[in-house]
Design a protein around this motif. Structure first.
Motif, PDB file in Angstrom:
ATOM      1  N   PHE A   1      -0.834   5.214 -12.261  1.00 38.14           N
ATOM      2  CA  PHE A   1      -0.275   6.559 -12.281  1.00 38.14           C
ATOM      3  C   PHE A   1       0.370   6.938 -10.946  1.00 38.14           C
ATOM      4  CE2 PHE A   1      -2.821   6.744 -16.033  1.00 38.14           C
ATOM      5  CZ  PHE A   1      -2.173   7.650 -16.850  1.00 38.14           C
ATOM      6  N   ASN A   2       0.413   6.014  -9.995  1.00 34.19           N
ATOM      7  CA  ASN A   2       0.977   6.339  -8.677  1.00 34.19           C
ATOM      8  C   ASN A   2       2.396   6.886  -8.723  1.00 34.19           C
ATOM      9  OD1 ASN A   2      -1.370   5.709  -7.394  1.00 34.19           O
ATOM     10  ND2 ASN A   2      -0.523   4.148  -6.065  1.00 34.19           N
ATOM     11  N   PRO A   3       3.305   6.275  -9.496  1.00 34.41           N
ATOM     12  CA  PRO A   3       4.668   6.830  -9.520  1.00 34.41           C
ATOM     13  C   PRO A   3       4.714   8.286  -9.985  1.00 34.41           C
ATOM     14  CG  PRO A   3       4.650   4.609 -10.442  1.00 34.41           C
ATOM     15  CD  PRO A   3       3.209   5.013 -10.256  1.00 34.41           C
ATOM     16  N   ARG A   4       3.850   8.650 -10.929  1.00 36.49           N
ATOM     17  CA  ARG A   4       3.808  10.027 -11.424  1.00 36.49           C
ATOM     18  C   ARG A   4       3.207  10.979 -10.393  1.00 36.49           C
ATOM     19  NH1 ARG A   4       0.962   9.545 -17.164  1.00 36.49           N
ATOM     20  NH2 ARG A   4       0.739  11.793 -16.772  1.00 36.49           N
TER      21      ARG A   4
ATOM     22  N   GLY B   1       5.711   2.891  -3.043  1.00 34.35           N
ATOM     23  CA  GLY B   1       5.643   1.685  -2.231  1.00 34.35           C
ATOM     24  C   GLY B   1       4.448   0.803  -2.478  1.00 34.35           C
ATOM     25  N   GLY B   2       3.524   1.222  -3.347  1.00 33.80           N
ATOM     26  CA  GLY B   2       2.376   0.359  -3.586  1.00 33.80           C
ATOM     27  C   GLY B   2       1.211   1.074  -4.231  1.00 33.80           C
ATOM     28  N   ILE B   3       0.074   0.385  -4.246  1.00 38.48           N
ATOM     29  CA  ILE B   3      -1.130   0.924  -4.861  1.00 38.48           C
ATOM     30  C   ILE B   3      -1.861   1.847  -3.888  1.00 38.48           C
ATOM     31  CG2 ILE B   3      -1.378  -1.151  -6.266  1.00 38.48           C
ATOM     32  CD1 ILE B   3      -3.869  -1.809  -4.475  1.00 38.48           C
ATOM     33  N   SER B   4      -2.860   2.535  -4.397  1.00 35.46           N
ATOM     34  CA  SER B   4      -3.754   3.339  -3.571  1.00 35.46           C
ATOM     35  C   SER B   4      -5.049   2.569  -3.322  1.00 35.46           C
ATOM     36  CB  SER B   4      -4.083   4.666  -4.260  1.00 35.46           C
ATOM     37  OG  SER B   4      -2.910   5.423  -4.479  1.00 35.46           O
ATOM     38  N   ILE B   5      -5.655   2.835  -2.187  1.00 31.76           N
ATOM     39  CA  ILE B   5      -6.969   2.273  -1.876  1.00 31.76           C
ATOM     40  C   ILE B   5      -7.988   3.332  -2.264  1.00 31.76           C
ATOM     41  CG2 ILE B   5      -8.446   1.275  -0.096  1.00 31.76           C
ATOM     42  CD1 ILE B   5      -5.929  -0.381  -0.787  1.00 31.76           C
ATOM     43  N   LEU B   6      -8.774   3.039  -3.308  1.00 40.83           N
ATOM     44  CA  LEU B   6      -9.564   4.058  -3.987  1.00 40.83           C
ATOM     45  C   LEU B   6     -11.046   3.711  -4.013  1.00 40.83           C
ATOM     46  CD1 LEU B   6      -7.254   4.498  -7.118  1.00 40.83           C
ATOM     47  CD2 LEU B   6      -7.328   5.971  -5.096  1.00 40.83           C
ATOM     48  N   GLY B   7     -11.826   4.664  -4.536  1.00 47.12           N
ATOM     49  CA  GLY B   7     -13.244   4.447  -4.795  1.00 47.12           C
ATOM     50  C   GLY B   7     -14.097   5.530  -4.174  1.00 47.12           C
ATOM     51  N   THR B   8     -15.035   6.058  -4.946  1.00 47.49           N
ATOM     52  CA  THR B   8     -15.965   7.058  -4.416  1.00 47.49           C
ATOM     53  C   THR B   8     -17.374   6.497  -4.275  1.00 47.49           C
ATOM     54  OG1 THR B   8     -16.356   7.868  -6.660  1.00 47.49           O
ATOM     55  CG2 THR B   8     -14.702   9.017  -5.352  1.00 47.49           C
ATOM     56  N   THR B   9     -17.688   5.433  -5.023  1.00 49.17           N
ATOM     57  CA  THR B   9     -19.017   4.825  -4.927  1.00 49.17           C
ATOM     58  C   THR B   9     -18.966   3.405  -4.380  1.00 49.17           C
ATOM     59  OG1 THR B   9     -18.930   3.884  -7.161  1.00 49.17           O
ATOM     60  CG2 THR B   9     -19.767   6.151  -6.946  1.00 49.17           C
ATOM     61  N   GLY B  10     -17.750   2.841  -4.312  1.00 53.26           N
ATOM     62  CA  GLY B  10     -17.607   1.448  -3.892  1.00 53.26           C
ATOM     63  C   GLY B  10     -17.754   0.458  -5.026  1.00 53.26           C
TER      64      GLY B  10
ATOM     65  N   VAL C   1       0.859  -1.181   0.000  1.00 55.29           N
ATOM     66  CA  VAL C   1       0.000   0.000   0.000  1.00 55.29           C
ATOM     67  C   VAL C   1       0.895   1.231   0.000  1.00 55.29           C
ATOM     68  CG1 VAL C   1      -1.693   1.362   1.311  1.00 55.29           C
ATOM     69  CG2 VAL C   1      -1.948  -1.118   1.110  1.00 55.29           C
ATOM     70  N   GLY C   2       0.635   2.157  -0.897  1.00 56.21           N
ATOM     71  CA  GLY C   2       1.522   3.291  -1.103  1.00 56.21           C
ATOM     72  C   GLY C   2       1.457   4.334  -0.004  1.00 56.21           C
ATOM     73  N   ILE C   3       2.478   5.188  -0.013  1.00 52.20           N
ATOM     74  CA  ILE C   3       2.566   6.342   0.885  1.00 52.20           C
ATOM     75  C   ILE C   3       2.646   7.599   0.020  1.00 52.20           C
ATOM     76  CG2 ILE C   3       3.976   7.534   2.621  1.00 52.20           C
ATOM     77  CD1 ILE C   3       2.734   5.093   3.785  1.00 52.20           C
ATOM     78  N   ALA C   4       1.878   8.628   0.375  1.00 53.36           N
ATOM     79  CA  ALA C   4       1.921   9.895  -0.361  1.00 53.36           C
ATOM     80  C   ALA C   4       3.197  10.651  -0.019  1.00 53.36           C
ATOM     81  CB  ALA C   4       0.703  10.742  -0.015  1.00 53.36           C
ATOM     82  N   THR C   5       3.907  11.089  -1.049  1.00 51.95           N
ATOM     83  CA  THR C   5       5.155  11.826  -0.816  1.00 51.95           C
ATOM     84  C   THR C   5       5.122  13.248  -1.366  1.00 51.95           C
ATOM     85  OG1 THR C   5       6.176  11.066  -2.889  1.00 51.95           O
ATOM     86  CG2 THR C   5       6.463   9.661  -0.944  1.00 51.95           C
ATOM     87  N   LEU C   6       4.059  13.584  -2.106  1.00 51.23           N
ATOM     88  CA  LEU C   6       3.951  14.924  -2.681  1.00 51.23           C
ATOM     89  C   LEU C   6       2.624  15.558  -2.282  1.00 51.23           C
ATOM     90  CD1 LEU C   6       5.250  14.286  -6.317  1.00 51.23           C
ATOM     91  CD2 LEU C   6       6.491  15.366  -4.436  1.00 51.23           C
TER      92      LEU C   6
ATOM     93  N   VAL D   1      -1.438  -5.261   0.582  1.00 49.78           N
ATOM     94  CA  VAL D   1      -1.744  -5.796  -0.747  1.00 49.78           C
ATOM     95  C   VAL D   1      -0.500  -6.504  -1.269  1.00 49.78           C
ATOM     96  CG1 VAL D   1      -2.575  -5.297  -3.071  1.00 49.78           C
ATOM     97  CG2 VAL D   1      -3.288  -3.835  -1.162  1.00 49.78           C
ATOM     98  N   PRO D   2      -0.417  -7.814  -1.105  1.00 47.85           N
ATOM     99  CA  PRO D   2       0.727  -8.536  -1.647  1.00 47.85           C
ATOM    100  C   PRO D   2       0.905  -8.241  -3.139  1.00 47.85           C
ATOM    101  CG  PRO D   2      -0.595  -9.976  -0.257  1.00 47.85           C
ATOM    102  CD  PRO D   2      -1.371  -8.700  -0.412  1.00 47.85           C
ATOM    103  N   ASN D   3       2.126  -7.976  -3.542  1.00 45.26           N
ATOM    104  CA  ASN D   3       2.471  -7.613  -4.928  1.00 45.26           C
ATOM    105  C   ASN D   3       1.965  -6.227  -5.330  1.00 45.26           C
ATOM    106  OD1 ASN D   3       3.674 -10.197  -5.421  1.00 45.26           O
ATOM    107  ND2 ASN D   3       1.620 -11.043  -5.721  1.00 45.26           N
ATOM    108  N   GLY D   4       1.505  -5.469  -4.351  1.00 46.59           N
ATOM    109  CA  GLY D   4       0.979  -4.138  -4.648  1.00 46.59           C
ATOM    110  C   GLY D   4       2.030  -3.184  -5.175  1.00 46.59           C
ATOM    111  N   GLU D   5       3.262  -3.313  -4.680  1.00 47.02           N
ATOM    112  CA  GLU D   5       4.316  -2.410  -5.140  1.00 47.02           C
ATOM    113  C   GLU D   5       4.616  -2.626  -6.612  1.00 47.02           C
ATOM    114  OE1 GLU D   5       8.655  -0.687  -3.720  1.00 47.02           O
ATOM    115  OE2 GLU D   5       7.794  -2.425  -2.701  1.00 47.02           O
ATOM    116  N   GLU D   6       4.611  -3.874  -7.046  1.00 45.61           N
ATOM    117  CA  GLU D   6       4.874  -4.176  -8.452  1.00 45.61           C
ATOM    118  C   GLU D   6       3.705  -3.722  -9.326  1.00 45.61           C
ATOM    119  OE1 GLU D   6       7.148  -5.328 -11.597  1.00 45.61           O
ATOM    120  OE2 GLU D   6       7.755  -5.266  -9.490  1.00 45.61           O
ATOM    121  N   THR D   7       2.498  -3.971  -8.859  1.00 41.87           N
ATOM    122  CA  THR D   7       1.312  -3.582  -9.625  1.00 41.87           C
ATOM    123  C   THR D   7       1.231  -2.068  -9.778  1.00 41.87           C
ATOM    124  OG1 THR D   7       0.099  -5.536  -8.914  1.00 41.87           O
ATOM    125  CG2 THR D   7      -1.217  -3.689  -9.693  1.00 41.87           C
ATOM    126  N   ALA D   8       1.665  -1.336  -8.752  1.00 43.70           N
ATOM    127  CA  ALA D   8       1.584   0.131  -8.785  1.00 43.70           C
ATOM    128  C   ALA D   8       2.372   0.730  -9.946  1.00 43.70           C
ATOM    129  CB  ALA D   8       2.090   0.709  -7.464  1.00 43.70           C
TER     130      ALA D   8
END
Length: 370
Positions: free
Chosen positions: A159-162, A167-176, A104-109, A148-155
């Motif tokens: 667009f997370n790196p940009r 470190g990983g993916i984001s946990i997202l969703g506005t409607t579920g 699971v990613g960490i926000a750096t910006l 999230v196993p393998n989340g860093e590779e999937t990320a």
């Protein structure tokens, strides 16, 4: 003898559920394990879109519960991934906090929906998790770790790196819910909606991109009537159809994150189709004589929100009206001047950032539409 052509109806695409929904179900199951001592086989959730889901739970051991992400028929980098959660409940009352586990990613910006240094768990999923877990643990304090196993590779495929999420993916969703994209169905729906306006000989419509944009547009200009079309990503299609249906005037409103793409000549604003936001903004700032240092800062901005803050801090808000006029011309060029267009930049709070020359006049006409 009669011949009949058999018409086959295109099957409806299957909806899925978001990583936020997965994390909510997993965290709720883990909370039940802490309180009741048994990991449930399923968790029933009501999503923010008011859809009830029954989600299978996997026992991941050591207090972790998991859910397999199902994106339905929507192509998604996270489809089939395991989203795990562990809920640690404290003996005293307190807040619920969150920890980014493996993948699971960490926000750096700055400029994202979560603060710098925080886990990349967006506000709606965080609220979903909190509300669901509270039903199990009451007012007790807790910490929830999402992994999230393998989340860093999937990320790396997102667009997370940009965006400065490491470190990983984001946990997202506005409607579920994940709604699959079926372009032809979307086009058909847009045409039908435009037809409802053309059939009553409506002379002007308002165009925005999605629900948040419509709310902001209505707030900004005090528009209450049924005159607003949501284009999704397909503003070019809407313009083409408006011309075909002989709707003569349109006010286009949107957040810079979308409208700057149109300024760059992008008429399908899906992130995989085209961009040009930074390039458009920096070009028009340069043409306006803004200094190189500021343009470099704008070009290096991680998000449009960051660029908006720079423009505000530097007292350069006039640039939004400059670009609004450019967008109006681009749209009219696409429509071969068969439709009159005005444009306004609006932020998510319904504040007008800048607008083309006659946008206020168009807004007044929209307020007066029957």
């Amino acid at each position: 003898m009669h011949c009949f052509m058999e018409l086959t109806k295109k099957p409806k695409l299957k909806e899925g559920f978001t990583t936020g929904t997965c994390a909510t179900a997993a965290a709720t199951a883990s909370a039940k394990f802490v309180v009741e001592g048994i990991i449930p086989e399923t968790i029933t959730l009501t999503t923010p879109a008011d859809k009830i889901l029954v989600i299978d739970i996997i026992d991941c051991k050591d207090g972790y519960c998991g859910v397999i992400k199902d994106s339905g028929d929507d192509p998604d980098a996270t489809n089939g991934m395991l989203i795990k959660a562990k809920t640690e409940v404290y003996s005293t009352n307190g807040e619920i906090t969150f920890t980014a586990g493996e993948g699971v990613g960490i926000a750096t910006l700055p400029g994202l929906k979560v603060p710098v240094g925080a886990p990349a768990i967006n506000p709606v999923p965080k609220e979903m998790i909190t509300q669901s877990v509270r039903k199990i643990i009451g007012d007790k304090g807790a910490n929830i770790t999402i992994s999230v196993p393998n989340g860093e590779e999937t990320a790396k495929k997102t667009f997370n790196p940009r965006l400065g999420v490491t470190g990983g993916i984001s946990i997202l969703g506005t409607t579920g819910i994940v709604k699959p994209m079926d372009e032809q169905s979307i086009f058909d729906s847009l045409t039908l909606e435009l037809n409802t306006h053309a059939s009553i000989n409506r002379k002007i419509i308002a165009i925005t991109f999605a629900n948040t944009g419509e709310i902001s547009l209505r707030k900004a200009f005090g528009i209450e009537k049924r005159v607003v079309i949501q284009t999704g990503n397909y503003i070019g299609y809407i313009l083409d159809e408006a011309v075909r249906l002989k709707i003569p005037n349109a006010l286009i409103c949107g957040h810079p994150g979308k409208l700057l793409k149109v300024a760059a000549g992008t008429f399908n604003t899906h992130n995989r189709t085209g961009d040009g936001r930074k390039e458009a903004l920096c070009t028009h700032c340069a043409l306006a004589g803004i200094d190189k240092e500021t343009i470099q800062a704008l070009y290096n901005s991680s998000t449009t929100e960051v660029a908006m803050e720079i423009i505000k801090e530097k007292n350069l808000s006039f640039i939004w009206s400059n670009i609004a006029n450019i967008i109006a011309k681009r749209c009219m060029d696409r429509a071969f001047n068969d439709i009159n267009i005005e444009v306004a930049f609006i932020d998510n709070n319904g504040e007008i950032l800048g607008q083309s020359t006659k946008a206020d006049k168009f807004a007044e006409e929209l307020r007066n539409e029957k």
